[in-house]
Design a protein around this motif. Structure first.
Motif, PDB file in Angstrom:
ATOM      1  N   HIS A   1       0.922  -1.330   0.086  1.00  0.00           N
ATOM      2  CA  HIS A   1      -0.072   0.109   0.154  1.00  0.00           C
ATOM      3  C   HIS A   1       0.833   1.032  -0.015  1.00  0.00           C
ATOM      4  O   HIS A   1       0.308   2.245  -0.467  1.00  0.00           O
ATOM      5  CB  HIS A   1      -1.018   0.031   1.319  1.00  0.00           C
ATOM      6  CG  HIS A   1      -0.354   0.182   2.483  1.00  0.00           C
ATOM      7  ND1 HIS A   1       0.301  -0.924   3.021  1.00  0.00           N
ATOM      8  CD2 HIS A   1      -0.107   1.069   3.185  1.00  0.00           C
ATOM      9  CE1 HIS A   1       0.790  -0.430   4.303  1.00  0.00           C
ATOM     10  NE2 HIS A   1       0.415   0.645   4.259  1.00  0.00           N
ATOM     11  N   ASP A   2       2.106   1.464   0.483  1.00  0.00           N
ATOM     12  CA  ASP A   2       3.184   2.256   0.608  1.00  0.00           C
ATOM     13  C   ASP A   2       3.385   2.891  -0.943  1.00  0.00           C
ATOM     14  O   ASP A   2       3.415   3.925  -1.257  1.00  0.00           O
ATOM     15  CB  ASP A   2       4.309   1.878   1.435  1.00  0.00           C
ATOM     16  CG  ASP A   2       3.913   1.926   2.817  1.00  0.00           C
ATOM     17  OD1 ASP A   2       3.196   2.582   3.257  1.00  0.00           O
ATOM     18  OD2 ASP A   2       4.767   1.056   3.338  1.00  0.00           O
ATOM     19  N   SER A   3       3.599   1.592  -1.776  1.00  0.00           N
ATOM     20  CA  SER A   3       3.913   2.066  -3.197  1.00  0.00           C
ATOM     21  C   SER A   3       2.773   2.663  -3.836  1.00  0.00           C
ATOM     22  O   SER A   3       2.820   3.605  -4.775  1.00  0.00           O
ATOM     23  CB  SER A   3       4.205   0.735  -3.857  1.00  0.00           C
ATOM     24  OG  SER A   3       5.436   0.269  -3.323  1.00  0.00           O
TER      25      SER A   3
ATOM     26  N   TYR B   1       0.134   4.447  -2.575  1.00  0.00           N
ATOM     27  CA  TYR B   1      -0.005   5.666  -2.143  1.00  0.00           C
ATOM     28  C   TYR B   1       0.991   6.836  -2.949  1.00  0.00           C
ATOM     29  O   TYR B   1       0.666   7.783  -3.251  1.00  0.00           O
ATOM     30  CB  TYR B   1       0.413   5.791  -0.657  1.00  0.00           C
ATOM     31  CG  TYR B   1      -0.853   5.463   0.192  1.00  0.00           C
ATOM     32  CD1 TYR B   1      -2.053   6.527  -0.048  1.00  0.00           C
ATOM     33  CD2 TYR B   1      -0.919   4.734   0.982  1.00  0.00           C
ATOM     34  CE1 TYR B   1      -3.383   6.033   0.926  1.00  0.00           C
ATOM     35  CE2 TYR B   1      -2.030   4.129   1.839  1.00  0.00           C
ATOM     36  CZ  TYR B   1      -3.099   4.998   1.490  1.00  0.00           C
ATOM     37  OH  TYR B   1      -4.280   4.792   2.412  1.00  0.00           O
ATOM     38  N   LYS B   2       2.424   6.046  -3.041  1.00  0.00           N
ATOM     39  CA  LYS B   2       3.350   6.828  -3.664  1.00  0.00           C
ATOM     40  C   LYS B   2       2.906   7.151  -5.278  1.00  0.00           C
ATOM     41  O   LYS B   2       2.958   8.295  -5.635  1.00  0.00           O
ATOM     42  CB  LYS B   2       4.831   6.199  -3.682  1.00  0.00           C
ATOM     43  CG  LYS B   2       5.794   6.956  -4.408  1.00  0.00           C
ATOM     44  CD  LYS B   2       7.228   6.221  -4.115  1.00  0.00           C
ATOM     45  CE  LYS B   2       7.018   5.130  -5.425  1.00  0.00           C
ATOM     46  NZ  LYS B   2       8.301   4.021  -5.181  1.00  0.00           N
ATOM     47  N   TRP B   3       2.556   6.189  -5.956  1.00  0.00           N
ATOM     48  CA  TRP B   3       1.917   6.377  -7.204  1.00  0.00           C
ATOM     49  C   TRP B   3       0.589   7.284  -7.474  1.00  0.00           C
ATOM     50  O   TRP B   3       0.790   7.936  -8.234  1.00  0.00           O
ATOM     51  CB  TRP B   3       1.726   4.839  -7.772  1.00  0.00           C
ATOM     52  CG  TRP B   3       3.071   4.160  -7.896  1.00  0.00           C
ATOM     53  CD1 TRP B   3       4.233   4.435  -8.036  1.00  0.00           C
ATOM     54  CD2 TRP B   3       2.964   2.590  -7.837  1.00  0.00           C
ATOM     55  NE1 TRP B   3       5.095   3.389  -8.160  1.00  0.00           N
ATOM     56  CE2 TRP B   3       4.317   2.150  -8.035  1.00  0.00           C
ATOM     57  CE3 TRP B   3       2.173   1.685  -7.658  1.00  0.00           C
ATOM     58  CZ2 TRP B   3       4.655   0.878  -7.793  1.00  0.00           C
ATOM     59  CZ3 TRP B   3       2.343   0.381  -7.464  1.00  0.00           C
ATOM     60  CH2 TRP B   3       3.548   0.006  -7.768  1.00  0.00           C
TER      61      TRP B   3
ATOM     62  N   GLY C   1       0.093   9.466  -5.538  1.00  0.00           N
ATOM     63  CA  GLY C   1       0.799  10.914  -5.309  1.00  0.00           C
ATOM     64  C   GLY C   1       1.457  11.711  -6.237  1.00  0.00           C
ATOM     65  O   GLY C   1       1.330  12.684  -6.498  1.00  0.00           O
ATOM     66  N   ASN C   2       2.448  10.823  -6.808  1.00  0.00           N
ATOM     67  CA  ASN C   2       2.932  11.423  -8.070  1.00  0.00           C
ATOM     68  C   ASN C   2       2.694  11.133  -9.571  1.00  0.00           C
ATOM     69  O   ASN C   2       3.160  11.574 -10.567  1.00  0.00           O
ATOM     70  CB  ASN C   2       4.579  11.182  -7.646  1.00  0.00           C
ATOM     71  CG  ASN C   2       4.858   9.834  -8.063  1.00  0.00           C
ATOM     72  OD1 ASN C   2       3.911   9.120  -8.317  1.00  0.00           O
ATOM     73  ND2 ASN C   2       5.912   9.632  -7.386  1.00  0.00           N
TER      74      ASN C   2
ATOM     75  N   ARG D   1       3.122   8.361 -11.037  1.00  0.00           N
ATOM     76  CA  ARG D   1       4.233   7.341 -12.068  1.00  0.00           C
ATOM     77  C   ARG D   1       4.091   6.169 -11.529  1.00  0.00           C
ATOM     78  O   ARG D   1       4.879   5.388 -11.308  1.00  0.00           O
ATOM     79  CB  ARG D   1       5.615   7.860 -11.346  1.00  0.00           C
ATOM     80  CG  ARG D   1       5.805   9.452 -11.825  1.00  0.00           C
ATOM     81  CD  ARG D   1       7.212   9.646 -11.498  1.00  0.00           C
ATOM     82  NE  ARG D   1       7.548  11.142 -11.824  1.00  0.00           N
ATOM     83  CZ  ARG D   1       8.532  11.244 -12.767  1.00  0.00           C
ATOM     84  NH1 ARG D   1       9.160  10.380 -13.235  1.00  0.00           N
ATOM     85  NH2 ARG D   1       8.720  12.466 -13.197  1.00  0.00           N
TER      86      ARG D   1
END
Length: 157
Positions: free
Chosen positions: A44-46, A48-50, A52-53, A55
């Motif tokens: 889920h961290d990955s 959330y990162k995707w 957000g940006n 990518r």
């Protein structure tokens, strides 16, 4: 809170498309980001990162859309490339009313197109014309799908 019209929702960026998919999954399927990530096979961290940006790896976009149950990211990529994206309809029996609807939607789209070209500065004319053209093309795509099914029939097992 107002209800969103998911059928007519269009993304204006890849980040917006990713977030639309997330919101759709939450509203329609009660899926949190953690549950979407679990269905995709990522952390889920990955995810959330995707989100957000914007990518997200392209290889994971189909899995994300499958987990969410919608196709806003693919639609945005197609539209960003200058392509008209029309969902391929499922076949069903056609009635005379369906054929008349194609004729009337074509006439309505042409009337709005004529109005638009007469005064293209009116913003409301542009929006209405785009919606009418999209509706007409979706109806034509439905009939295209039905005719194509007869050219290559499906075999029952």
């Amino acid at each position: 809170m107002t209800r969103r019209d998911w059928k007519h929702a269009r993304a204006n960026s890849v980040v917006h498309a990713l977030r639309l998919c997330k919101e759709f999954a939450l509203v329609r399927h009660n899926l949190s980001v953690e549950r979407i990530a679990d269905r995709m096979g990522v952390t889920h961290d990955s995810l959330y990162k995707w989100l957000g940006n914007g990518r997200m790896p392209a290889i994971l976009v189909p899995a994300y859309e499958l987990a969410c149950g919608c196709h806003y990211v693919s639609d945005w990529y197609g539209a960003a490339a200058g392509r008209l994206v029309v969902p391929m309809p499922t076949g069903r029996a056609v009635s005379e009313a369906d054929l008349l609807a194609v004729n009337s939607s074509c006439a309505a789209a042409l009337a709005l197109l004529t109005t638009f070209y007469a005064d293209p500065t009116r913003a409301d004319a542009a929006v209405a014309t785009l919606e009418a053209l999209r509706a007409h093309l979706e109806q034509v795509a439905f009939h295209h799908h039905n005719v194509a099914r007869y050219a290559a029939p499906e075999l029952e097992f």
